[in-house]
Scaffold this motif. Structure first.
Motif, PDB file in Angstrom:
ATOM      1  N   ALA A 865       0.844  -1.203   0.000  1.00 58.82           N
ATOM      2  CA  ALA A 865       0.000   0.000   0.000  1.00 58.82           C
ATOM      3  C   ALA A 865       0.875   1.247   0.000  1.00 58.82           C
ATOM      4  O   ALA A 865       2.038   1.216   0.425  1.00 58.82           O
ATOM      5  N   GLN A 866       0.287   2.351  -0.493  1.00 55.87           N
ATOM      6  CA  GLN A 866       0.975   3.641  -0.449  1.00 55.87           C
ATOM      7  C   GLN A 866      -0.029   4.769  -0.431  1.00 55.87           C
ATOM      8  O   GLN A 866      -1.166   4.634  -0.897  1.00 55.87           O
ATOM      9  N   ILE A 867       0.379   5.892   0.128  1.00 53.46           N
ATOM     10  CA  ILE A 867      -0.371   7.146   0.053  1.00 53.46           C
ATOM     11  C   ILE A 867       0.568   8.184  -0.537  1.00 53.46           C
ATOM     12  O   ILE A 867       1.785   8.127  -0.343  1.00 53.46           O
ATOM     13  N   ASN A 868       0.007   9.125  -1.304  1.00 51.11           N
ATOM     14  CA  ASN A 868       0.860  10.156  -1.907  1.00 51.11           C
ATOM     15  C   ASN A 868       0.165  11.501  -1.866  1.00 51.11           C
ATOM     16  O   ASN A 868      -1.071  11.597  -1.922  1.00 51.11           O
ATOM     17  N   TYR A 869       0.975  12.528  -1.772  1.00 57.63           N
ATOM     18  CA  TYR A 869       0.456  13.900  -1.713  1.00 57.63           C
ATOM     19  C   TYR A 869       1.299  14.777  -2.626  1.00 57.63           C
ATOM     20  O   TYR A 869       2.532  14.802  -2.518  1.00 57.63           O
ATOM     21  N   ALA A 870       0.641  15.461  -3.556  1.00 59.41           N
ATOM     22  CA  ALA A 870       1.326  16.323  -4.510  1.00 59.41           C
ATOM     23  C   ALA A 870       1.303  17.769  -4.038  1.00 59.41           C
ATOM     24  O   ALA A 870       0.293  18.242  -3.503  1.00 59.41           O
ATOM     25  N   VAL A 871       2.427  18.440  -4.226  1.00 54.38           N
ATOM     26  CA  VAL A 871       2.532  19.868  -3.913  1.00 54.38           C
ATOM     27  C   VAL A 871       2.950  20.570  -5.206  1.00 54.38           C
ATOM     28  O   VAL A 871       4.149  20.713  -5.483  1.00 54.38           O
ATOM     29  N   PRO A 872       1.984  20.987  -6.024  1.00 49.59           N
ATOM     30  CA  PRO A 872       2.306  21.545  -7.347  1.00 49.59           C
ATOM     31  C   PRO A 872       3.224  22.760  -7.298  1.00 49.59           C
ATOM     32  O   PRO A 872       4.011  22.974  -8.216  1.00 49.59           O
ATOM     33  N   SER A 873       3.139  23.544  -6.218  1.00 49.83           N
ATOM     34  CA  SER A 873       3.937  24.766  -6.158  1.00 49.83           C
ATOM     35  C   SER A 873       5.430  24.478  -6.174  1.00 49.83           C
ATOM     36  O   SER A 873       6.230  25.320  -6.609  1.00 49.83           O
ATOM     37  N   ILE A 874       5.816  23.318  -5.674  1.00 52.84           N
ATOM     38  CA  ILE A 874       7.232  22.933  -5.702  1.00 52.84           C
ATOM     39  C   ILE A 874       7.448  21.695  -6.581  1.00 52.84           C
ATOM     40  O   ILE A 874       8.463  21.023  -6.485  1.00 52.84           O
TER      41      ILE A 874
END
Length: 911
Positions: A865-874
């Motif tokens: 399993a995995q969780i991911n979070y995107a931070v478009p500003s960086i």
């Protein structure tokens, strides 16, 4: 006048292709409907398409990860604004491998699996390569932390020479080993644009290596993917035998277009962790035995393979039956005493792309160098240390052709054989003769004393005497961790002579040139016709330690040529694909590989595709099948190339009884004797010796039939296929016994040689006359539930048809579970910029066959399993995940370490 007429008939269409966020889509395919004529978009999504076709007509737009769209052209010099949406199903994705030309998975004439940028981002595995095991019909056998072997449709050991892996068109196999070491020296995940897997035979287009499956890794162009990318992963590996250990994986990619003609890119990645420890002490030949057994031979204990029959009565000059006899083995060392479990992988590459005319014609140089440490399990367990694989390629290409030449070079570095390390560390301390003499010298008086003075039963006296004898013979034995042991160990692993050392020496290479030309634009796109060919030269260079190249490198070559025709009919619903290839290895007759495939797209919305195909394929014997000359301990391996049979010459000592018969203390045995003057090993063991008559090896053949369906049924995407494989001249090894004197079958001198122990086991390379068939199938269903949650389930069935009772000595190495179930559940946008994914795998129990050991592999269940979070500003994605979260350790082959759990966090930056 002619020029004016041609100009008048020319139609030009321009436009731009963007996604739903108005971002340009580079590399999108623009194809004239009904013909193979087309172009691609540039980095800014712009395209210009010229054709002799007069309006009205239609253009089909396709791009990886986007749904197909068709636009109408009604006039010359028309400008189109095309907006493509993300692919609604996996069937809309574009693949190249199945036909060597871009096409939707939906229309592929054979089974194909794809793993792209989206799948890499969402994979639950610690690496994109490990994530491939979640594809239907694909197995990954874990040999070690950094060496995973892909298998499709069975017949695979870790040395999977029936499976081909291409990295930007280059064969990634190690030339001397003849197989791929997973992604140990492959491609960084920052560099991967897509991965495609053809699970069946593809010899008609790709030649001898494409026998049971192909993996294609395609890298990103520096024109289309620019900037600096990087990732960092850290975590722990957890295994009961090894404990918790740190895990690191870092990578960086730099790419820049210096102009519209010149672009460069470079990659560097580094992985480090603790390998899975192999600690199985089971004696497979004597179940229930432990280290108190005088002839103990533990699975992951090495050096105890050295054994002999001690006749205590003869040694003491006592009447037969007074003390008796016993098989006794030397005391071995655990694998953990012989191996540094430091797993490591360093991959680098550098490329230059040059477009001299600022169009689609490119000249590409690509250089790749990989170095790694891992564990490889073949006939023995090998510590692969500082292994280096280099590849250098020069390629010329445009949308209609490619011509590439490359060289692949292998350097075994500081690799060594763990079994021979233990054997020769023991021998550097004390010879076998001395050790067994001291053993017998202690056993006899201890046994007699136990009977006569101690009042022990024969069984009790024997147990006590064996313990005392081993202790006496082992007095002063080199102890791991001491300077004396380390000194002997270092000497052995740096010695390439297996009679005294264990070093694995190999600097083998091959040179390969291949090309392909699509003639469609020359024949007014009447059909898609491709022609191509290849040439390869091998140069074996092991200094006589692996191959019989003691007098210099051995060279040989093979070549091939092919043609393929693909034509659509009936409003592009019916597609015919026919191809044929001719290949020739200098040692064998030429072979023709034909393939025919038919597919039909049904339904008002063209959402059902049915396909059938039939093809023949072949596999040439490997470099080792042909030219190996190696004493592996249990047997001498001798390849069966005609030029090799007389190159392997070895000298053996003759027993006293034999000397009395032939008047010689030594004999020279030539490798040819293994094929022409030998007995079957199993017949000798059964007490009825039979002449072996082993035939010289020749290519292995396969005939395969496949049918399948792909379609969209409401909210469900369905992809299913079934296959039947029939094998001929299956490449096999046979162990024989060569008598030191006499002629096999003479019913006289040669039988005395067997009786006197004057014989040597040889492993020969040949073809089995057994009828071997296999069949199976896969079905995968994908859908969305609860709005935008992705759910996928697939099932794979594999069956072997082989008469084991008729051929009891033959091992197919099928090594594939009959049933496998995989499932995935996730959401790429559970809420803004946040996603997750869960993968489940269940594998049925199966029987593992290989030269190292055979045995049952229990069923196992794995949850990742995995969780991911995107931070478009960086421009970043943060991920946390783990593999084998249930912490139920499992193994996929007899002799390997149990696979534990990996927990990681990562940060990826992509421009």
């Amino acid at each position: 006048m002619l020029f004016g007429a041609a100009s008048y008939a020319q139609t030009t269409v321009q436009g731009k292709v963007v996604d739903e966020n108005n971002e340009p889509i580079p590399g999108a395919n623009v194809v004239l409907v009904g013909k193979a004529e087309g172009t691609t978009t540039d980095f800014d999504g712009n395209f210009t398409f010229n054709t002799s076709e007069e309006p009205p007509f239609q253009l089909r737009f396709t791009a990886i990860g986007f749904a197909e769209i068709v636009s109408s052209v009604t006039s010359n010099n028309q400008t189109l604004a095309v907006t493509m949406t993300e692919a609604s199903t996996i069937l809309d994705e574009i693949v190249i491998s199945a036909s060597r030309t871009p096409e939707r998975i939906f229309e592929s004439p054979v089974s194909v699996e794809r793993f792209g940028l989206k799948e890499i981002k969402n994979t639950t595995a610690e690496s994109f390569y490990g994530g491939l095991q979640n594809l239907k019909g694909v197995d990954i056998n874990t040999n070690s932390l950094t060496f995973q072997s892909i298998n499709t449709r069975g017949f695979a050991t870790f040395a999977n020479n029936r499976f081909l892996q291409l990295v930007d068109g280059m064969d990634n196999s190690a030339p001397g080993l003849n197989f791929v070491l997973g992604n140990l020296v492959g491609m960084s995940e920052l560099e991967v644009q897509s991965v495609e897997i053809l699970p069946g035979a593809s010899s008609a287009l790709y030649g001898a290596g494409a026998f049971n499956g192909i993996l294609f890794m395609q890298s990103k162009s520096p024109f289309d993917f620019q900037g600096i990318s990087a990732y960092g992963k850290t975590g722990i590996t957890s295994q009961e035998a090894a404990g918790d250990n740190n895990y690191y994986d870092f990578g960086i990619r730099v790419a820049h277009a210096l102009s519209d003609k010149l672009a460069i890119k470079a990659n560097l990645s580094f992985l480090k962790g603790e390998d899975w420890h192999a600690v199985n002490t089971l004696d497979l030949s004597n179940l229930g035995a432990d280290r108190t057994d005088p002839n103990y031979n533990g699975l992951n204990i090495y050096g105890d393979e050295v054994t002999t029959l001690l006749n205590f009565d003869a040694a003491a000059g006592l009447p037969t039956g007074t003390v008796g006899t016993a098989n006794v083995s030397r005391t071995g060392y655990a694998e953990s005493d012989l191996v540094d479990y430091n797993a490591e992988s360093v991959k680098t590459d550098f490329s230059v792309y040059y477009r001299p005319f600022a169009d689609d014609f490119e000249i590409i140089y690509n250089g790749r160098v990989g170095r790694g440490n891992t564990i490889y399990q073949g006939a023995n367990r090998y510590s692969v240390k500082n292994f280096i694989l280099q590849q250098h390629k020069l390629e010329f290409r445009n949308k209609n052709f490619f011509l590439r030449g490359y060289i692949t070079t292998e350097n075994s570095g500081d690799s060594y054989d763990t079994r021979f390390t233990a054997i020769n560390v023991n021998r550097r301390w004390k010879s076998d003769t001395q050790w067994f003499t001291e053993y017998a010298g202690t056993y006899i008086p201890t046994y007699l004393g136990g009977i006569q003075q101690g009042g022990l039963t024969p069984e009790q006296a024997s147990t006590a005497a064996h313990a005392a004898a081993r202790q006496a013979a082992d007095t002063g034995r080199l102890v791991p961790g001491t300077p004396a042991f380390q000194s002997a160990f270092n000497q052995v692993i740096n010695d390439g002579d297996l009679s005294t050392g264990a070093k694995f020496i190999d600097n083998t290479k091959f040179r390969h040139v291949n090309g392909n030309y699509n003639l469609a634009h020359l024949i007014d796109d009447w059909a898609d016709i491709q022609v191509g060919g290849s040439f390869r030269e091998y140069e074996l260079n092991s200094g006589g330690t692996i191959f019989t190249d003691f007098d210099g490198p051995i060279k040989y070559n093979e070549y091939g040529a092919y043609v393929q025709l693909q034509k659509k009919f009936m409003d592009d619903r019916f597609k015919f694909t026919g191809s044929g290839r001719y290949d020739k290895n200098e040692f064998f007759d030429g072979f023709v590989s034909p393939r025919v495939a038919l597919s039909y797209t049904a339904g008002e919305n063209r959402n059902h595709n049915f396909r059938v195909s039939a093809q023949q394929g072949f596999r040439n014997p490997t470099t080792q099948d042909l030219f190996i000359g190696l004493n592996a301990g249990s047997a001498i391996l001798v390849g069966s190339a005609p030029a090799n049979l007389d190159r392997d010459v070895r000298t053996f000592n003759v027993s006293q009884s034999g000397q009395d018969l032939i008047g010689q203390s030594t004999v020279d045995i030539v490798g040819r004797a293994a094929y022409e003057n030998a007995y079957s090993l199993n017949s000798v063991l059964s007490g009825a010796p039979e002449v072996a008559n082993t035939s010289i090896i020749k290519p292995e053949e396969i005939t395969t039939f496949e049918g399948g369906y792909r379609g969209q049924i409401g909210k469900f995407t369905v992809d299913m296929s079934g296959y039947y494989n029939r094998y001929k001249d299956f490449i096999a090894t046979v162990t024989v016994l060569v008598p030191f004197y006499g002629t096999a079958g003479d019913n006289a001198l040669s039988l005395l040689a067997l009786q006197n122990g004057d014989r040597q086991p040889y492993q020969t390379y040949t073809n089995s006359s057994a009828d071997i068939n296999s069949w199976g199938g896969t079905i995968g269903v994908d859908t969305k539930i609860f709005g935008n949650f992705d759910l996928g389930v697939n099932y794979t069935y594999a069956e072997l048809d082989f008469d084991k009772e008729r051929f009891p000595d033959f091992e197919t190495n099928f090594n594939t579970p009959k049933h496998r179930v995989k499932a995935s559940f996730g959401n790429t946008e559970l809420f803004k910029n946040f996603g997750f994914n869960v993968n489940y795998r269940w594998s049925d129990a199966f029987f593992w066959e290989a030269t190292f050991a055979d045995g049952d592999v229990p069923s196992f269940t794995v949850l990742d399993a995995q969780i991911n979070y995107a931070v478009p500003s960086i421009k970043s994605v943060f991920k946390a995940g783990g593999s084998n979260l249930l912490a139920e350790e499992y193994f996929q082959a007899i002799g390997t370490g149990n696979v534990g759990s990996i927990y990681y966090v990562s940060w990826t930056i992509n421009p």
